[in-house]
Design an enzyme around this catalytic site. Structure first.
Site, mmCIF file in Angstrom:
data_model
loop_
_atom_site.group_PDB
_atom_site.id
_atom_site.type_symbol
_atom_site.label_atom_id
_atom_site.label_comp_id
_atom_site.label_asym_id
_atom_site.label_seq_id
_atom_site.Cartn_x
_atom_site.Cartn_y
_atom_site.Cartn_z
ATOM 1 N N ASP A 180 0.956 -1.211 -0.087
ATOM 2 C CA ASP A 180 -0.083 -0.157 -0.011
ATOM 3 C C ASP A 180 0.913 1.294 0.110
ATOM 4 O O ASP A 180 1.937 1.332 -0.630
ATOM 5 C CB ASP A 180 -0.766 0.074 1.283
ATOM 6 C CG ASP A 180 -2.238 0.585 0.915
ATOM 7 O OD1 ASP A 180 -2.137 1.963 1.204
ATOM 8 O OD2 ASP A 180 -3.256 -0.038 0.964
ATOM 9 N N ASP A 225 -0.767 2.697 18.358
ATOM 10 C CA ASP A 225 -1.636 1.903 18.322
ATOM 11 C C ASP A 225 -1.292 0.661 17.366
ATOM 12 O O ASP A 225 -2.098 -0.356 17.220
ATOM 13 C CB ASP A 225 -3.098 2.298 18.023
ATOM 14 C CG ASP A 225 -4.120 1.461 18.728
ATOM 15 O OD1 ASP A 225 -3.939 0.716 19.712
ATOM 16 O OD2 ASP A 225 -5.463 1.974 18.722
ATOM 17 N N HIS A 228 -3.725 5.965 3.851
ATOM 18 C CA HIS A 228 -4.482 4.787 3.388
ATOM 19 C C HIS A 228 -3.963 3.621 3.820
ATOM 20 O O HIS A 228 -4.453 2.514 4.509
ATOM 21 C CB HIS A 228 -4.365 4.883 1.642
ATOM 22 C CG HIS A 228 -5.478 3.656 1.107
ATOM 23 N ND1 HIS A 228 -5.038 2.392 0.988
ATOM 24 C CD2 HIS A 228 -6.590 3.791 0.871
ATOM 25 C CE1 HIS A 228 -5.978 1.754 0.332
ATOM 26 N NE2 HIS A 228 -7.000 2.535 0.348
ATOM 27 N N LEU A 263 -3.515 -2.584 17.855
ATOM 28 C CA LEU A 263 -3.345 -3.291 19.168
ATOM 29 C C LEU A 263 -4.333 -3.129 20.140
ATOM 30 O O LEU A 263 -5.240 -2.360 19.920
ATOM 31 C CB LEU A 263 -2.045 -2.464 19.977
ATOM 32 C CG LEU A 263 -0.831 -2.727 19.148
ATOM 33 C CD1 LEU A 263 0.028 -1.480 19.851
ATOM 34 C CD2 LEU A 263 -0.020 -3.928 19.136
ATOM 35 N N VAL A 310 -8.364 2.177 18.510
ATOM 36 C CA VAL A 310 -8.950 1.086 17.895
ATOM 37 C C VAL A 310 -8.560 -0.237 18.266
ATOM 38 O O VAL A 310 -7.692 -0.370 18.640
ATOM 39 C CB VAL A 310 -9.339 1.347 16.519
ATOM 40 C CG1 VAL A 310 -10.013 2.649 16.234
ATOM 41 C CG2 VAL A 310 -8.134 1.516 15.686
ATOM 42 N N ASN A 354 -14.351 0.537 -6.572
ATOM 43 C CA ASN A 354 -15.364 1.341 -5.943
ATOM 44 C C ASN A 354 -16.066 1.980 -7.160
ATOM 45 O O ASN A 354 -16.502 3.007 -7.029
ATOM 46 C CB ASN A 354 -14.934 2.273 -5.222
ATOM 47 C CG ASN A 354 -13.742 1.667 -4.036
ATOM 48 O OD1 ASN A 354 -14.361 0.655 -3.610
ATOM 49 N ND2 ASN A 354 -13.034 2.139 -3.644
ATOM 50 N N ALA A 380 -7.740 -8.178 -7.750
ATOM 51 C CA ALA A 380 -8.903 -9.175 -7.424
ATOM 52 C C ALA A 380 -9.562 -9.987 -8.183
ATOM 53 O O ALA A 380 -10.019 -11.204 -7.707
ATOM 54 C CB ALA A 380 -10.050 -7.943 -6.521
ATOM 55 N N SER A 426 -11.352 -0.788 -0.295
ATOM 56 C CA SER A 426 -10.060 -0.982 0.487
ATOM 57 C C SER A 426 -10.269 -1.247 1.770
ATOM 58 O O SER A 426 -9.488 -1.663 2.383
ATOM 59 C CB SER A 426 -9.473 0.514 0.377
ATOM 60 O OG SER A 426 -8.627 0.618 -0.886
#
Ligand code: CA
Length: 393
Positions: A144, A153, A177, A188, A194, A268, A279, A331
């Protein structure tokens, strides 16, 4: 291997692509190409062939027995066609985009003082799996824009990475991103921010996309090579293109041979039969986005290649510069599935690529009112997937 006329067909395809993109016919601008060589051509010959044809080697790509090169103009690049015994394939080293940044929801959110569990983590039933699987030790690459390596985190789960654009291990996410994707996989489990689907997975930041979310095929191929060399088990690919690339296909085949599970965003564009590459490749699991009310998001591309759906609307996760943000797109759906795969591989390390796909799809929950092309096997379900491999252990 490839018939020599493939080179000519590829030249036609390259010309067709350039005219589709509305390129001027002047043909005097430098052009970037990926060359795939015949198996008889060893790495020591690559540079000299490129230079004899008037090009400059940008980077070698050993996994595809190829190279990324720059030529002063299209006509010079086409002189490769005269090397039919050595050159198997020539294609444009085109740009691919990340699949989600355009759906940024600019809603300011206070940084969570206490840890919150994003809705998608709960919806894929990750907490139900955590009693027996947390992704511990499973090596997951985020191919990415990089990852914020010092994000509090994420930091403890980041094992390393590589920046394919600048060819350095000093990775910086100058977009955000990749850091967002990484948080959904493995933020974590602590007392702030989060938590990800697989909060003890090991993350690798493989940067092939720049600050604008654009990456060249050659950098992506090099990133996949890095993943194979570094024995990565799962690659998250939250990007896509409608154009096929033989270089990318060969790289995916090599990663599949190495046993790597690859997950990618369907795209998208809201297009039927519109699942993007990578994909769309049969060796990759294509993921569409679901919403808070368990519908398939209208922006998700559909098609027979779709494996499963996962939350992709208003997904809250880590962001660059130590931040947090909500983003929307396939994504964001993709890393939920990568996280579930990490949970599975930690619970049952002997699972093959095929086993993983079978368990993930076989335990997904069908969403009523949506076709197979829209949702594949349905909404991914970590709790059910882990129960299944524990039962059969
Ligand atoms: Ca946390």
């Amino acid at each position: 291997m490839l018939p020599s006329y493939a080179v000519y067909l590829m030249a036609l395809a390259a010309l067709a692509r350039r005219s589709r993109q509305g390129a001027s016919g002047a043909g005097s601008r430098p052009v970037q190409k990926i060359i795939l060589f015949e198996p008889s051509v060893g790495p020591e010959r690559v540079r000299s062939i490129v230079e004899e044809c008037g090009g400059k080697l940008r980077k070698s790509l050993p996994i595809i027995n190829g190279a990324a090169c720059v030529f002063p103009e299209e006509a010079t690049a086409m002189s490769l066609l005269s090397r039919a015994g050595e050159v198997a394939w020539v294609e444009d080293d085109f740009v691919i985009h990340i699949a989600g940044a355009c759906f940024f929801i600019p809603r300011p959110r206070p940084w969570p003082r206490k840890q919150t569990v994003p809705w998608g983590i709960t919806r894929v039933r990750a907490p139900e799996a955590w009693g027996s699987a947390t992704g511990r030790g499973v090596r997951v690459a985020v191919l990415d824009t990089g990852i914020d390596m010092s994000h509090p985190d994420l930091k403890a789960n980041i094992e390393g990475g590589f920046d394919c654009i600048n060819e350095t291990t000093d990775v910086v996410d100058d977009n955000g991103h990749g850091t967002h994707v990484a948080g959904t996989i493995a933020a974590l489990d602590n007392d702030f921010g989060v938590v990800g689907v697989a909060p003890e997975a090991r993350l690798y930041a493989v940067k092939a996309f720049d600050s604008r979310g654009q990456g060249q095929v050659s950098d992506i191929v090099q990133g996949m090579e890095w993943c194979i060399t570094n024995r990565v088990q799962v690659i998250n690919m939250s990007f896509g293109t409608a154009d096929s690339s033989r270089a990318l296909t060969v790289a995916i085949n090599k990663a599949a041979e190495a046993g790597i599970v690859m997950i990618a965003a369907a795209g998208n564009d809201g297009r039927r039969d519109g699942v993007l590459y990578p994909a769309r490749d049969p060796n990759v699991m294509a993921v569409t986005a679901s919403t808070r009310d368990d519908r398939i998001a209208s922006f998700s591309n559909s098609g027979t290649q779709v494996a499963v759906a996962a939350p992709g609307e208003d997904v809250y996760s880590t962001y660059r510069d130590g931040g947090y943000k909500s983003l929307t797109g396939t994504s964001m759906a993709c890393p939920h599935v990568a996280g579930v795969v990490a949970l599975l591989l930690s619970a049952s390390p002997g699972l093959t690529r095929d086993d993983v796909r079978e368990v993930v799809c076989g335990t997904a929950t069908k969403l009523p009112g949506f076709s197979l092309d829209q949702q594949g096997s349905g909404l991914v379900n970590a709790g059910a997937a882990i129960s299944r491999v524990r039962r059969s252990a």
